[in-house]
Design a protein around this motif. Structure first.
Motif, PDB file in Angstrom:
ATOM      1  N   ASP A 129       0.812  -1.213   0.000  1.00  0.00           N
ATOM      2  CA  ASP A 129       0.000   0.000   0.000  1.00  0.00           C
ATOM      3  C   ASP A 129       0.849   1.270   0.000  1.00  0.00           C
ATOM      4  O   ASP A 129       0.588   2.218   0.735  1.00  0.00           O
ATOM      5  CB  ASP A 129      -1.000  -0.002   1.150  1.00  0.00           C
ATOM      6  N   ILE A 130       1.864   1.294  -0.856  1.00  0.00           N
ATOM      7  CA  ILE A 130       2.707   2.474  -1.028  1.00  0.00           C
ATOM      8  C   ILE A 130       1.955   3.486  -1.881  1.00  0.00           C
ATOM      9  O   ILE A 130       1.401   3.150  -2.911  1.00  0.00           O
ATOM     10  CB  ILE A 130       4.037   2.090  -1.707  1.00  0.00           C
ATOM     11  N   ASN A 131       1.936   4.730  -1.429  1.00  0.00           N
ATOM     12  CA  ASN A 131       1.268   5.807  -2.143  1.00  0.00           C
ATOM     13  C   ASN A 131       2.321   6.625  -2.880  1.00  0.00           C
ATOM     14  O   ASN A 131       3.148   7.273  -2.252  1.00  0.00           O
ATOM     15  CB  ASN A 131       0.483   6.678  -1.166  1.00  0.00           C
ATOM     16  N   LEU A 132       2.294   6.611  -4.195  1.00  0.00           N
ATOM     17  CA  LEU A 132       3.299   7.325  -4.984  1.00  0.00           C
ATOM     18  C   LEU A 132       2.973   8.798  -5.210  1.00  0.00           C
ATOM     19  O   LEU A 132       3.687   9.479  -5.929  1.00  0.00           O
ATOM     20  CB  LEU A 132       3.507   6.632  -6.332  1.00  0.00           C
ATOM     21  N   GLN A 133       1.910   9.292  -4.583  1.00  0.00           N
ATOM     22  CA  GLN A 133       1.625  10.731  -4.688  1.00  0.00           C
ATOM     23  C   GLN A 133       2.625  11.536  -3.870  1.00  0.00           C
ATOM     24  O   GLN A 133       2.800  12.721  -4.087  1.00  0.00           O
ATOM     25  CB  GLN A 133       0.214  11.045  -4.205  1.00  0.00           C
ATOM     26  N   PHE A 154      12.159   5.555  -1.275  1.00  0.00           N
ATOM     27  CA  PHE A 154      11.665   5.692  -2.637  1.00  0.00           C
ATOM     28  C   PHE A 154      11.658   7.188  -2.841  1.00  0.00           C
ATOM     29  O   PHE A 154      10.819   7.904  -2.321  1.00  0.00           O
ATOM     30  CB  PHE A 154      10.259   5.103  -2.780  1.00  0.00           C
ATOM     31  N   VAL A 155      12.646   7.677  -3.546  1.00  0.00           N
ATOM     32  CA  VAL A 155      12.933   9.102  -3.518  1.00  0.00           C
ATOM     33  C   VAL A 155      12.051   9.922  -4.438  1.00  0.00           C
ATOM     34  O   VAL A 155      11.456  10.894  -4.030  1.00  0.00           O
ATOM     35  CB  VAL A 155      14.430   9.355  -3.832  1.00  0.00           C
ATOM     36  N   GLU A 156      11.973   9.548  -5.691  1.00  0.00           N
ATOM     37  CA  GLU A 156      11.217  10.354  -6.641  1.00  0.00           C
ATOM     38  C   GLU A 156      10.765   9.481  -7.789  1.00  0.00           C
ATOM     39  O   GLU A 156      11.275   8.394  -7.992  1.00  0.00           O
ATOM     40  CB  GLU A 156      12.055  11.516  -7.162  1.00  0.00           C
ATOM     41  N   GLN A 157       9.804   9.987  -8.541  1.00  0.00           N
ATOM     42  CA  GLN A 157       9.350   9.253  -9.698  1.00  0.00           C
ATOM     43  C   GLN A 157       8.896  10.222 -10.778  1.00  0.00           C
ATOM     44  O   GLN A 157       8.591  11.370 -10.501  1.00  0.00           O
ATOM     45  CB  GLN A 157       8.227   8.271  -9.354  1.00  0.00           C
ATOM     46  N   GLY A 158       8.868   9.713 -11.987  1.00  0.00           N
ATOM     47  CA  GLY A 158       8.350  10.474 -13.103  1.00  0.00           C
ATOM     48  C   GLY A 158       7.615   9.506 -14.024  1.00  0.00           C
ATOM     49  O   GLY A 158       7.928   8.319 -14.051  1.00  0.00           O
TER      50      GLY A 158
END
Length: 163
Positions: A129-133, A154-158
């Motif tokens: 249930d990781i929230n990538l927002q 989990f540092v950043e995403q694009g």
């Protein structure tokens, strides 16, 4: 319209196998009508578990929607065989994590939400249930992998939508 891929680029530290969880995972998308170009104002979600029959018995889709501007019936299907995890070796590179079969509805943007999972690289501990927002810091006591006693980041995403 064909297939459109959703790609992820992320920085993972001490975690791997970042993936959507289950058939009820919600892919939040902004859609564009392939006929008139109308773009949806609101985020819409589609799920693998949803199946809507197409008119005339032409099969099914994850979502069928009539365009508010041109009244054309459009559809989009999640291609289940294309759902992939993002792993530590994929760090800092765009990787396709899912493809959609688009028949009139074209996803133009993706909004990550909750429902992702990942695993500790060395221990295999599952973080669910990781929230990538938000930037995810898995080193807090409630989610810490006690085997390593380490800080998981989990540092950043694009995201990118590619046809």
């Amino acid at each position: 319209m064909g297939k459109i891929a959703l790609q992820l680029k992320a920085t993972l530290e001490n975690v791997t196998n970042l993936r959507p969880m289950g058939e009820d995972f919600r892919w939040y998308l902004k859609m564009k009508c392939g006929n008139c170009g109308e773009i949806s104002e609101k985020w819409q979600y589609i799920r693998l578990m949803d199946s809507v029959a197409l008119k005339g018995g032409r099969g099914h889709a994850s979502m069928v929607q009539k365009c508010k501007l041109c009244a054309r019936e459009n559809s989009i299907e999640i291609l289940s065989s294309t759902i992939k995890s993002y792993n530590a070796e994929d760090n800092e590179k765009f990787k396709t994590i899912v493809e959609f079969e688009c028949r009139g509805l074209e996803p133009i943007d993706f909004q990550p939400q909750a429902g992702f999972a990942a695993e500790g690289v060395e221990s295999g501990t599952v973080f669910s249930d990781i929230n990538l927002q938000e930037k995810v810091r898995l080193g807090d006591p409630a989610r810490c992998d006690m085997v390593l006693g380490g800080n998981y980041l989990f540092v950043e995403q694009g995201f990118s939508v590619e046809s």
